[in-house]
Motif scaffolding. Structure first.
Motif, short mmCIF file in Angstrom:
data_model
loop_
_atom_site.label_atom_id
_atom_site.label_comp_id
_atom_site.label_asym_id
_atom_site.label_seq_id
_atom_site.Cartn_x
_atom_site.Cartn_y
_atom_site.Cartn_z
N GLY A 46 0.84 -1.39 0.01
CA GLY A 46 0.21 0.11 0.01
C GLY A 46 0.73 1.31 -0.08
O GLY A 46 0.40 2.43 -0.15
N GLY A 47 2.20 1.37 0.35
CA GLY A 47 2.98 2.29 0.00
C GLY A 47 3.17 2.83 -1.47
O GLY A 47 2.82 2.06 -2.30
N LEU A 48 3.84 4.00 -1.47
CA LEU A 48 4.20 4.51 -2.92
C LEU A 48 5.92 4.29 -3.02
O LEU A 48 6.76 4.53 -2.28
CB LEU A 48 4.05 5.77 -2.85
N GLU A 49 6.05 3.72 -4.28
CA GLU A 49 7.51 3.36 -4.83
C GLU A 49 7.65 4.56 -5.84
O GLU A 49 6.56 4.92 -6.71
CB GLU A 49 7.73 2.26 -5.48
N ILE A 50 8.69 5.60 -5.71
CA ILE A 50 8.94 6.79 -6.47
C ILE A 50 10.22 6.45 -7.11
O ILE A 50 11.35 6.22 -6.60
CB ILE A 50 8.87 7.94 -5.70
N GLU A 92 8.13 -4.87 -11.50
CA GLU A 92 9.06 -5.26 -10.41
C GLU A 92 8.25 -5.67 -9.07
O GLU A 92 8.84 -6.23 -8.31
CB GLU A 92 10.36 -4.37 -10.32
N PHE A 93 7.42 -4.66 -8.88
CA PHE A 93 6.88 -4.75 -7.55
C PHE A 93 5.42 -5.97 -7.49
O PHE A 93 4.85 -5.86 -6.08
CB PHE A 93 6.45 -3.19 -7.04
N TYR A 94 5.28 -6.24 -8.51
CA TYR A 94 4.40 -7.19 -8.55
C TYR A 94 4.83 -8.60 -9.28
O TYR A 94 4.43 -8.78 -10.63
CB TYR A 94 2.92 -6.77 -9.41
#
Length: 334
Positions: A46-50, A92-94
């Protein structure tokens, strides 16, 4: 009439038109401003990757590439490459649901050993871009040409204008069904919701409103400067260009052969992209009955590529947009 049902051509009661644009990703959005590019992805927790980067425009090093009718092809290819990079980063996050790392193929192992991990990534991106272009050529040039050739096999004396017209109709039908079936896929439907969030956020900014979820939610999800509209205009311009070029003396006779016809389409493709880019810039700069009529078909196509986002998607779009706002107010004016 509800705000989200407002016709986007008439919705341009904005403070100005921005050159900032974006692309929907896997659970995220890429925003590109005049000075910076930012990718914001919501991870599984649920966080944000920037990811932010300063833009290094190729036209600054080679001014000729920024000249009208040249810049269109250059910017189109550059956006393809950057889009693939951003899409791969968001993926990459999934990872795969199985959670198992895929074993690199021998070819990938050889590339990494030969060029290093960075070189491997460049190869993968290059292959992905080439595959995307090849897929588009097959779908919108080769298949329509062969289909039309098959239909006119029974009518060998059909005039060239009829062949061009039928080919154009086949291209539009393929484009329509391609968008329709993509929109029915669950994962792509969700990506198209992020597409809607991108449009709503940009509209909110153009109208001079505070960038909040509540304000963005009230904005239209269709935007006249969308990539869907660009692709639609590419098809239309390609049909018109073929009608003119294929009717020229010396070309008219050989253009009936499917292989020659496909090759001629490929030769015309950069010219079509260049013309379409300039048309879209003109439409983006003006809001009048003519430009609204020109953008209307592409706007209608956005019914299949944009959907209403949820609040979390709007939060991602707003965060991405804020990251690329220029330091000098108005520097992003169209």
């Amino acid at each position: 009439m509800k705000p989200e049902e407002t016709n986007c051509g008439q919705a341009q009661d904005c403070a100005f038109r921005t050159t900032i644009g974006g692309q929907a990703l896997i659970e995220g959005i890429l925003m590109r401003g005049p000075e910076k590019q930012a990718i914001v992805v919501r991870n599984q927790e649920g966080g944000l990757e920037i990811k932010e980067q300063r833009l290094k425009l190729i036209k600054d090093r080679h001014p000729i590439l920024g000249v009208p009718f040249i810049r269109g092809v250059v910017n189109f290819l550059a956006s393809l490459v950057e889009g693939v990079k951003a899409l791969m980063w968001s993926a990459e996050f999934y990872p795969d649901e199985e959670g198992e790392e895929e074993t690199p193929s021998r070819f990938e192992q050889w590339l990494e050993k030969r060029f290093g991990s960075e070189g491997l990534m460049k190869w993968i991106i290059g292959i992905a871009v080439a595959a995307g272009i090849a897929f588009a050529i097959a779908l919108f040039i080769i298949i329509p040409t062969l289909c039309t050739t098959g239909l006119l096999y029974f009518f060998p004396d059909a005039p060239m204008w009829l062949r061009n017209l039928l080919e154009g109709v086949v291209k539009l039908v393929i484009f329509f069904f391609y968008l329709y079936f993509c929109s029915r896929l669950k994962d792509i439907h969700r990506t198209f919701q992020y597409h809607g969030a991108e449009h709503k956020t940009i509209f909110c900014y153009e109208r001079g409103l505070e960038l909040t979820v509540d304000n963005a939610r009230q904005m239209p999800r269709h935007h006249p400067r969308c990539g869907t509209s660009f692709l639609f205009v590419v098809i239309v311009v390609a049909v018109l260009a073929s009608c003119v070029v294929f009717a020229l003396p010396g070309i008219r006779d050989v253009a009936a052969h499917p292989v020659v016809r496909i090759l001629l389409h490929l030769v015309l493709l950069p010219i079509v992209v260049a013309i379409t880019y300039e048309i879209n810039r003109f439409i983006g700069r003006h809001d009048n009955p003519v430009t609204r009529a020109l953008s209307a078909p592409g706007m209608w196509m956005q019914n299949f590529t944009t959907f209403e986002p949820d609040d979390s998607m709007l939060e991602v779009a707003i965060h991405a947009l804020k990251l690329v706002l220029p330091e000098k107010k108005g520097a992003d004016a169209w």
